[in-house]
Enzyme design. Structure first.
Site: not given
Ligand code: GLA
Length: 334
Positions: A93, A141, A188
């Site tokens: 986190g 990611d 998000y």
């Molecule tokens: C999180 C998401 C990524 C990206 C970032 C913001 O880490 O998993 O895919 O969108 O936020 O850049």
């Protein structure tokens, strides 16, 4: 057998991936490690959660990253059942993407075909996150966890899924704000759909196309306009930053990180007062700093030199702070 999957930080290109944009992250030397053997039944023990995950368990909480990944991967690849132990040095986190590292580690452990394409694996892991963790994340990611290279940043074009490596040997400092972000808890996903709406109003498939056409944002009203302005300026910053790195201009790179944070805070509105305060403090002690990952809490990332380390430690007494290096993406060994 064992598999190692590193965490990642993102140095520039924030909230651009799900809009088909550019990102500039790297894997860092904090990792999830699974030691395992082939087995009749699937069973992994997590040292962090002090609990087992088995095939018949409900797909929820931390187990969804494992069982969700297993489900998606086994639709496309021949897999094996494994029994083993998961260890991790990635703080959960705090914006280092322990979830993507866990997904990739599980995928590599169960896939039989050692020549499976890394980008395909990343895509399936992202799909697992969409379906089972409920986060409509981009590809950054998972792709950076599996494809990064030591001593470089991973430049990824998230529309084309083409990538290159930009030389980078700086020290990465991560200050954990101590406030955990709860990605799936709506913020998000709200940003993801806001951006889609924006692109639709502009008459383009995504914001990337709008940026390429250099469309006027005048037709958008207040909030809509701010989100798109962040995307446009962030894309320009990633392009400038790769040039700055190639000419070893770390001051310029740091300045771009500071501007990115300002835009994330004021235009994209994913920062918090505490994150803004930590960013100001850290950026004054190193080349530059910004929030990393989704925001709404999590960590601030900065770039510094060896001689800055002590003063940064002093300034952030009481906070969890990490000095990291860019490292290779996930790997498997027999
Ligand atoms: C999180 C998401 C990524 C990206 C970032 C913001 O880490 O998993 O895919 O969108 O936020 O850049």
């Amino acid at each position: 057998m064992r598999v190692i999957a590193p965490g990642r930080v993102n140095l520039l290109g924030e909230h651009t991936d799900y809009n088909g944009g550019f990102v500039l992250p790297c894997a860092v030397n904090r990792e999830i490690r699974i030691n395992f053997e082939e087995s009749k039944e699937f069973e992994l023990y997590s040292e962090i959660y002090k609990d087992y995950v088995k095939q018949e368990d409900k797909i929820e909480g931390w187990k969804s990253y494992i069982l969700g990944t297993k489900k998606e991967i086994s639709k496309h690849y021949k897999t094996r059942e494994v029994k083993g132990k998961i260890r991790s040095t990635i703080p959960v986190g705090s914006g280092m993407s322990s979830s993507a590292a866990l997904e990739i580690a599980v995928a590599l452990a169960i896939i039989k075909n050692r020549r499976a394409k890394p980008m395909n694996i990343a895509k399936l892991c992202r799909r697992a996150e969409h379906r089972y963790a409920g986060v409509k994340c981009g590809i950054m990611d998972q792709a950076s966890v599996i494809l990064s290279k030591k001593n470089s940043l991973f430049f990824l074009d998230c529309r084309e899924l083409s990538y290159s490596y930009v030389p980078f040997d700086g020290i990465i400092v991560v200050v954990d704000s101590g406030t955990k972000h709860e990605l799936s808890a709506s913020y998000y996903n709200r940003r993801v759909s806001e951006c889609k709406r924006r692109a639709k109003i502009l008459g383009t498939k995504n914001l990337r196309e709008a940026w390429e056409k250099r469309l006027e944002l005048g037709s958008l009203d207040g909030e809509l306009k701010k989100r798109a302005e962040h995307f446009f300026s962030e894309m320009d910053r990633v392009v400038e930053a790769t040039d700055a790195l190639r000419s070893e201009d770390m001051h310029k790179f740091g300045e771009l990180m500071n501007l990115s944070h300002l835009s994330l805070s004021q235009k994209f509105e994913v920062s918090t007062p505490l994150m803004d305060k930590l960013q100001r403090k850290l950026s004054a002690l190193c080349y530059g700093a910004k929030l990393t990952g989704a925001g709404f809490g999590g960590s601030i990332v900065g770039i510094c030199e060896e001689e800055d380390i002590e003063k940064i430690k002093e300034a952030f007494e009481g906070f969890q702070i990490y000095f990291l290096r860019s490292t290779d993406g996930a790997w498997f060994s027999n």
